[in-house]
Design a protein around this motif. Sequence first.
Motif, mmCIF file in Angstrom:
data_model
loop_
_atom_site.group_PDB
_atom_site.id
_atom_site.type_symbol
_atom_site.label_atom_id
_atom_site.label_comp_id
_atom_site.label_asym_id
_atom_site.label_seq_id
_atom_site.Cartn_x
_atom_site.Cartn_y
_atom_site.Cartn_z
ATOM 1 N N THR A 21 -32.549 66.818 62.301
ATOM 2 C CA THR A 21 -33.600 66.348 61.384
ATOM 3 C C THR A 21 -34.129 67.501 60.543
ATOM 4 O O THR A 21 -34.356 67.362 59.337
ATOM 5 C CB THR A 21 -34.753 65.714 62.172
ATOM 6 O OG1 THR A 21 -34.262 64.616 62.932
ATOM 7 C CG2 THR A 21 -35.850 65.238 61.234
ATOM 8 N N ALA A 22 -34.303 68.649 61.175
ATOM 9 C CA ALA A 22 -34.797 69.815 60.456
ATOM 10 C C ALA A 22 -33.835 70.212 59.339
ATOM 11 O O ALA A 22 -34.257 70.535 58.226
ATOM 12 C CB ALA A 22 -35.007 70.976 61.420
ATOM 13 N N LEU A 23 -32.526 70.167 59.634
ATOM 14 C CA LEU A 23 -31.533 70.505 58.609
ATOM 15 C C LEU A 23 -31.593 69.525 57.447
ATOM 16 O O LEU A 23 -31.497 69.904 56.272
ATOM 17 C CB LEU A 23 -30.132 70.525 59.225
ATOM 18 C CG LEU A 23 -29.809 71.701 60.149
ATOM 19 C CD1 LEU A 23 -28.429 71.507 60.794
ATOM 20 C CD2 LEU A 23 -29.835 73.009 59.359
ATOM 21 N N ARG A 24 -31.774 68.255 57.772
ATOM 22 C CA ARG A 24 -31.842 67.230 56.725
ATOM 23 C C ARG A 24 -33.079 67.429 55.845
ATOM 24 O O ARG A 24 -33.011 67.317 54.612
ATOM 25 C CB ARG A 24 -31.869 65.839 57.385
ATOM 26 C CG ARG A 24 -31.793 64.682 56.393
ATOM 27 C CD ARG A 24 -31.394 63.399 57.101
ATOM 28 N NE ARG A 24 -32.397 62.938 58.046
ATOM 29 C CZ ARG A 24 -33.340 62.037 57.749
ATOM 30 N NH1 ARG A 24 -33.408 61.522 56.533
ATOM 31 N NH2 ARG A 24 -34.198 61.656 58.680
ATOM 32 N N VAL A 25 -34.197 67.767 56.482
ATOM 33 C CA VAL A 25 -35.432 67.989 55.731
ATOM 34 C C VAL A 25 -35.295 69.202 54.813
ATOM 35 O O VAL A 25 -35.658 69.165 53.634
ATOM 36 C CB VAL A 25 -36.616 68.174 56.697
ATOM 37 C CG1 VAL A 25 -37.857 68.649 55.930
ATOM 38 C CG2 VAL A 25 -36.915 66.879 57.439
ATOM 39 N N LYS A 26 -34.763 70.288 55.346
ATOM 40 C CA LYS A 26 -34.635 71.511 54.548
ATOM 41 C C LYS A 26 -33.663 71.321 53.387
ATOM 42 O O LYS A 26 -33.882 71.844 52.285
ATOM 43 C CB LYS A 26 -34.181 72.669 55.447
ATOM 44 C CG LYS A 26 -35.251 73.105 56.435
ATOM 45 C CD LYS A 26 -34.747 74.197 57.365
ATOM 46 C CE LYS A 26 -35.837 74.600 58.367
ATOM 47 N NZ LYS A 26 -35.369 75.647 59.309
ATOM 48 N N LYS A 27 -32.600 70.550 53.616
ATOM 49 C CA LYS A 27 -31.633 70.282 52.551
ATOM 50 C C LYS A 27 -32.289 69.463 51.447
ATOM 51 O O LYS A 27 -32.154 69.753 50.250
ATOM 52 C CB LYS A 27 -30.430 69.540 53.119
ATOM 53 C CG LYS A 27 -29.346 69.212 52.095
ATOM 54 C CD LYS A 27 -28.135 68.587 52.778
ATOM 55 C CE LYS A 27 -27.008 68.322 51.783
ATOM 56 N NZ LYS A 27 -27.380 67.279 50.810
ATOM 57 N N ALA A 28 -33.060 68.455 51.832
ATOM 58 C CA ALA A 28 -33.737 67.620 50.836
ATOM 59 C C ALA A 28 -34.778 68.421 50.067
ATOM 60 O O ALA A 28 -34.929 68.267 48.842
ATOM 61 C CB ALA A 28 -34.395 66.428 51.525
#
Length: 346
Positions: free
Chosen positions: A36-43
Amino acid sequence: MSASAPTLRSLAKVLGLSRTTVSDALRGSPRVDPNTALRVKKAAREAGYRRNPLAGALMSELRRSRGTAFRGVLAAVDFNEPDRPDAAARYHRELVIGAETRATELGFKVEKFSVGHAGVSVQRLDSILQSRGIHGVILLPAWDEPDLSNLDWTQFAGVYTDYIIERPALHSVCSDHYRSMLAALQRLVALGYRRPGLFLQRHHDERLQYRWGAAFRAFQENQAGIQVVPPLVVDTFTKEDFVKWFRKNKPDVVLGHHSIAIDWMESCGAELPATHGFVCLNVLMKTRPCAGLDLQPRTLGARSTELLIAQLQRNETGIPEWPSTTTIPAHWVDGPTLRSSAGTAG
């Protein structure tokens, strides 16, 4: 996403997550699932989101203080060095007072930390600062080469209150030693001195990239009517070395950091100010009344605070691409070790 600047709220809406989860993910909180953290940072990266480093500290402190004028916390970090001269402690205190005073005027407060010998490790400091939401760091002068490269500088803005720091290369605020030396020598010439002599501790000059010694030598080479006296530059001062140099080269005025030299000059028959003069290169180090230079540490601390807050307000964290140096000339302080008007020394 809309054309307006992305926010935590807008990111959370697009990702279908809570605002708290998005905030925790961007702060690197372990409470958030790594995927989830990776998805948030990518967005956030794709949306061009930039986190305001003052916001977290502001909200945290407001919740604690229930105040309305508070804007953030700054860290004043000192290097605990066992080989640093004892006289440096007073200079550091004056720097912090200047920083605290100016910070208060601008709605901030300063917390003091010590790293190194008998202090916390750099890694521990990084954890403390991030957990407290502190993103502005004022580094006090180090006697040896300072190293804070292990701080996660993507989270911090920093200013060094001395001439040069390379690990990492940060903006610096310091005294203009070169200009101050030239101004002091010009004043001495106006008072009639013609054989100025300089004594320095080698490391003291090395850490400033030889600016005291360079200014002194440049003045000797270019000032008409000045008789050349070779500087005394040693690792450690002793009365024996000083007296030998003083008797051999016969300076009519001496410049140095240690006012104990006045005693040594008098032991050689000098009478201050009748026959000779003395100038302390940092009046905070004097142990008896004398003329000298006030390096203005409170002003340096205040200016460092202003530059640091400006970085935070512009959301500029990280190591600067082009580190700059701001210099402030010393203030002259009259004293009983110099004659009051031009004359001929005995």
